[in-house]
Design a protein around this motif. Sequence first.
Motif, PDB file in Angstrom:
ATOM      1  N   LEU A  21      35.270  33.708  57.654  1.00 24.77           N
ATOM      2  CA  LEU A  21      34.026  34.252  57.137  1.00 24.77           C
ATOM      3  C   LEU A  21      33.236  33.187  56.389  1.00 24.77           C
ATOM      4  O   LEU A  21      32.015  33.083  56.522  1.00 24.77           O
ATOM      5  CB  LEU A  21      34.308  35.435  56.215  1.00 24.77           C
ATOM      6  CG  LEU A  21      34.783  36.717  56.916  1.00 24.77           C
ATOM      7  CD1 LEU A  21      35.158  37.756  55.870  1.00 24.77           C
ATOM      8  CD2 LEU A  21      33.700  37.252  57.845  1.00 24.77           C
ATOM      9  N   SER A  22      33.956  32.348  55.634  1.00 23.06           N
ATOM     10  CA  SER A  22      33.296  31.287  54.903  1.00 23.06           C
ATOM     11  C   SER A  22      32.683  30.286  55.874  1.00 23.06           C
ATOM     12  O   SER A  22      31.569  29.829  55.702  1.00 23.06           O
ATOM     13  CB  SER A  22      34.306  30.589  53.987  1.00 23.06           C
ATOM     14  OG  SER A  22      33.719  29.473  53.367  1.00 23.06           O
ATOM     15  N   TRP A  23      33.437  29.959  56.938  1.00 25.73           N
ATOM     16  CA  TRP A  23      32.934  29.010  57.924  1.00 25.73           C
ATOM     17  C   TRP A  23      31.714  29.575  58.630  1.00 25.73           C
ATOM     18  O   TRP A  23      30.738  28.882  58.851  1.00 25.73           O
ATOM     19  CB  TRP A  23      34.044  28.711  58.926  1.00 25.73           C
ATOM     20  CG  TRP A  23      33.570  27.870  60.072  1.00 25.73           C
ATOM     21  CD1 TRP A  23      33.427  26.514  60.099  1.00 25.73           C
ATOM     22  CD2 TRP A  23      33.142  28.342  61.344  1.00 25.73           C
ATOM     23  NE1 TRP A  23      32.939  26.108  61.302  1.00 25.73           N
ATOM     24  CE2 TRP A  23      32.758  27.206  62.104  1.00 25.73           C
ATOM     25  CE3 TRP A  23      33.046  29.599  61.933  1.00 25.73           C
ATOM     26  CZ2 TRP A  23      32.291  27.306  63.400  1.00 25.73           C
ATOM     27  CZ3 TRP A  23      32.584  29.691  63.226  1.00 25.73           C
ATOM     28  CH2 TRP A  23      32.217  28.555  63.944  1.00 25.73           C
ATOM     29  N   ALA A  24      31.767  30.868  58.960  1.00 26.23           N
ATOM     30  CA  ALA A  24      30.669  31.483  59.693  1.00 26.23           C
ATOM     31  C   ALA A  24      29.401  31.555  58.854  1.00 26.23           C
ATOM     32  O   ALA A  24      28.300  31.598  59.389  1.00 26.23           O
ATOM     33  CB  ALA A  24      31.066  32.878  60.155  1.00 26.23           C
ATOM     34  N   ALA A  25      29.547  31.562  57.527  1.00 25.07           N
ATOM     35  CA  ALA A  25      28.387  31.682  56.652  1.00 25.07           C
ATOM     36  C   ALA A  25      27.611  30.377  56.552  1.00 25.07           C
ATOM     37  O   ALA A  25      26.475  30.369  56.105  1.00 25.07           O
ATOM     38  CB  ALA A  25      28.817  32.139  55.264  1.00 25.07           C
ATOM     39  N   ASP A  26      28.218  29.261  56.962  1.00 27.56           N
ATOM     40  CA  ASP A  26      27.529  27.974  56.899  1.00 27.56           C
ATOM     41  C   ASP A  26      26.560  27.872  58.059  1.00 27.56           C
ATOM     42  O   ASP A  26      26.963  27.928  59.233  1.00 27.56           O
ATOM     43  CB  ASP A  26      28.535  26.825  56.975  1.00 27.56           C
ATOM     44  CG  ASP A  26      29.426  26.765  55.743  1.00 27.56           C
ATOM     45  OD1 ASP A  26      28.977  27.219  54.676  1.00 27.56           O
ATOM     46  OD2 ASP A  26      30.566  26.275  55.859  1.00 27.56           O
ATOM     47  N   PRO A  27      25.263  27.724  57.789  1.00 24.88           N
ATOM     48  CA  PRO A  27      24.288  27.688  58.882  1.00 24.88           C
ATOM     49  C   PRO A  27      24.385  26.407  59.708  1.00 24.88           C
ATOM     50  O   PRO A  27      24.739  25.341  59.199  1.00 24.88           O
ATOM     51  CB  PRO A  27      22.946  27.778  58.153  1.00 24.88           C
ATOM     52  CG  PRO A  27      23.210  27.196  56.800  1.00 24.88           C
ATOM     53  CD  PRO A  27      24.623  27.604  56.467  1.00 24.88           C
ATOM     54  N   GLN A  28      24.044  26.536  60.957  1.00 26.96           N
ATOM     55  CA  GLN A  28      23.981  25.376  61.840  1.00 26.96           C
ATOM     56  C   GLN A  28      22.718  24.585  61.538  1.00 26.96           C
ATOM     57  O   GLN A  28      21.636  25.137  61.397  1.00 26.96           O
ATOM     58  CB  GLN A  28      23.973  25.820  63.304  1.00 26.96           C
ATOM     59  CG  GLN A  28      23.845  24.679  64.304  1.00 26.96           C
ATOM     60  CD  GLN A  28      23.770  25.161  65.736  1.00 26.96           C
ATOM     61  OE1 GLN A  28      23.986  26.343  66.006  1.00 26.96           O
ATOM     62  NE2 GLN A  28      23.471  24.263  66.664  1.00 26.96           N
ATOM     63  N   ILE A  29      22.845  23.278  61.420  1.00 24.70           N
ATOM     64  CA  ILE A  29      21.698  22.416  61.165  1.00 24.70           C
ATOM     65  C   ILE A  29      20.930  22.210  62.467  1.00 24.70           C
ATOM     66  O   ILE A  29      21.494  21.780  63.474  1.00 24.70           O
ATOM     67  CB  ILE A  29      22.126  21.050  60.599  1.00 24.70           C
ATOM     68  CG1 ILE A  29      22.851  21.245  59.258  1.00 24.70           C
ATOM     69  CG2 ILE A  29      20.915  20.135  60.432  1.00 24.70           C
ATOM     70  CD1 ILE A  29      22.012  21.901  58.182  1.00 24.70           C
ATOM     71  N   VAL A  30      19.631  22.520  62.431  1.00 22.91           N
ATOM     72  CA  VAL A  30      18.768  22.357  63.595  1.00 22.91           C
ATOM     73  C   VAL A  30      17.680  21.350  63.230  1.00 22.91           C
ATOM     74  O   VAL A  30      16.904  21.576  62.299  1.00 22.91           O
ATOM     75  CB  VAL A  30      18.126  23.699  64.014  1.00 22.91           C
ATOM     76  CG1 VAL A  30      17.188  23.482  65.207  1.00 22.91           C
ATOM     77  CG2 VAL A  30      19.198  24.719  64.354  1.00 22.91           C
ATOM     78  N   LYS A  31      17.628  20.255  63.955  1.00 23.58           N
ATOM     79  CA  LYS A  31      16.673  19.197  63.656  1.00 23.58           C
ATOM     80  C   LYS A  31      15.364  19.377  64.431  1.00 23.58           C
ATOM     81  O   LYS A  31      15.384  19.567  65.646  1.00 23.58           O
ATOM     82  CB  LYS A  31      17.269  17.830  64.000  1.00 23.58           C
ATOM     83  CG  LYS A  31      18.439  17.414  63.132  1.00 23.58           C
ATOM     84  CD  LYS A  31      18.923  16.021  63.542  1.00 23.58           C
ATOM     85  CE  LYS A  31      20.099  15.575  62.683  1.00 23.58           C
ATOM     86  NZ  LYS A  31      20.571  14.215  63.082  1.00 23.58           N
ATOM     87  N   ILE A  32      14.277  19.323  63.686  1.00 26.44           N
ATOM     88  CA  ILE A  32      12.944  19.245  64.275  1.00 26.44           C
ATOM     89  C   ILE A  32      12.354  17.914  63.835  1.00 26.44           C
ATOM     90  O   ILE A  32      12.340  17.593  62.650  1.00 26.44           O
ATOM     91  CB  ILE A  32      12.047  20.406  63.817  1.00 26.44           C
ATOM     92  CG1 ILE A  32      12.590  21.740  64.362  1.00 26.44           C
ATOM     93  CG2 ILE A  32      10.604  20.193  64.264  1.00 26.44           C
ATOM     94  CD1 ILE A  32      11.809  22.950  63.898  1.00 26.44           C
ATOM     95  N   GLY A  33      11.907  17.127  64.799  1.00 20.77           N
ATOM     96  CA  GLY A  33      11.392  15.805  64.467  1.00 20.77           C
ATOM     97  C   GLY A  33       9.989  15.851  63.902  1.00 20.77           C
ATOM     98  O   GLY A  33       9.193  16.728  64.238  1.00 20.77           O
ATOM     99  N   PHE A  34       9.697  14.910  63.050  1.00 17.53           N
ATOM    100  CA  PHE A  34       8.323  14.665  62.602  1.00 17.53           C
ATOM    101  C   PHE A  34       8.055  13.173  62.723  1.00 17.53           C
ATOM    102  O   PHE A  34       8.858  12.353  62.276  1.00 17.53           O
ATOM    103  CB  PHE A  34       8.073  15.088  61.159  1.00 17.53           C
ATOM    104  CG  PHE A  34       6.733  14.580  60.664  1.00 17.53           C
ATOM    105  CD1 PHE A  34       5.578  15.268  60.971  1.00 17.53           C
ATOM    106  CD2 PHE A  34       6.627  13.360  60.000  1.00 17.53           C
ATOM    107  CE1 PHE A  34       4.330  14.771  60.602  1.00 17.53           C
ATOM    108  CE2 PHE A  34       5.391  12.855  59.620  1.00 17.53           C
ATOM    109  CZ  PHE A  34       4.239  13.572  59.923  1.00 17.53           C
TER     110      PHE A  34
END
Length: 371
Positions: A21-34
């Motif tokens: 549950l703790s692992w699932a609560a960590d959001p996936q990092i999604v990169k958007i370039g600038f």
Amino acid sequence: MNRRYWLLSAAVCALATYMPLSWAADPQIVKIGFVGPLTGPVARVGKDLQYGAQLALDEENAKNPVVGGKPVKFVLDVQDDQADPRVAIQVAQKLVDDGVVGVIGHYNSGCSIPASTVYHQANVAMITPGSTNPQLTKQGFKNVFRTMGHDGIGGVVAGHFVVEQMKAKRIAIIDDRTAFGQGLADAFEKGVKEANGNIVDREFTNDKAIDFRAILTTLKSKNVDLIFFGGLDEQGAMLVKQMRSLGMSTQLFGAGALKSNAFLQIAGTALDKLAAAQAFGKRYKARFNQDVELYAPFSYDAALAMLKAIHSADSLDRAKIVDSLAKVTVTGVTGNITFDPYGDLIKPPYTLFQVEQGQWKSVKTVGGSGA
């Protein structure tokens, strides 16, 4: 089972239940370039664009976004193209290699056009908030979009304006030979001629020049009453100073973010009259402790469109995001964001701004979704 063993088993089971549950609560990092010019003469414009995109991501992350049933956190992968086409290609490839799902940028048309090929080959969605050369979207790349109208229309609007509204009689044109400057100047010349205006001279420089006195002396001898400059604002500032040093009272007209009473800006909508833009300005200043320069709302809206496309696709797949962007509709700070088959805005507005006491004031708006 004795009591001690039972307690140990219960603790192990509880730990096993807690860890996933703790692992699932960590959001996936999604990169958007600038990408933009973060160093050099127009660095402040690049930072303005960066902050606009960053604010959109900050506000989205505050909503605890979910994509594909999993929590995500959007992170801006920031790169400096130095307003240099060669560097733009390099940083475009870096963003592709970094795994970004989309890109907000570039600012200069001369950077966006070559970089767009890199994104096209990787099927990465690109939305520019500032590149206005028509050639960018004429390439036919389905992954390329922009949140500002192109110069093929805006330059023509400006040409008509100086003849019909400003009543200029003897018009000269200077351009810096970049994709942006020359393209805008060509469209302006077309507009002047359509309005039966009189162009007495057209001169050329480059985007690194700092001394324009020879050109200005020639134009002064021809008694021009308006000079159109196709180039960026740093050089526009030098032009104003050198015009004044030569005793010229000629009006300077062009596109840029120059804080000079002699200079006008061709941009999107009349932001100074929109409640949404004023509210945006307050949020922007609270976050970054500075006022909006001019382009931040267009970058913010580009990021909004990108985020909307990701959520509509409900996927982080690059190809699906590109397809979703082509169909996206979002109401942003600058108005309705909807793209035509080329990736250009449908019914974009064009506003002429003039600086009064250091602030941009809209003079006239042409077009827009309400037209």
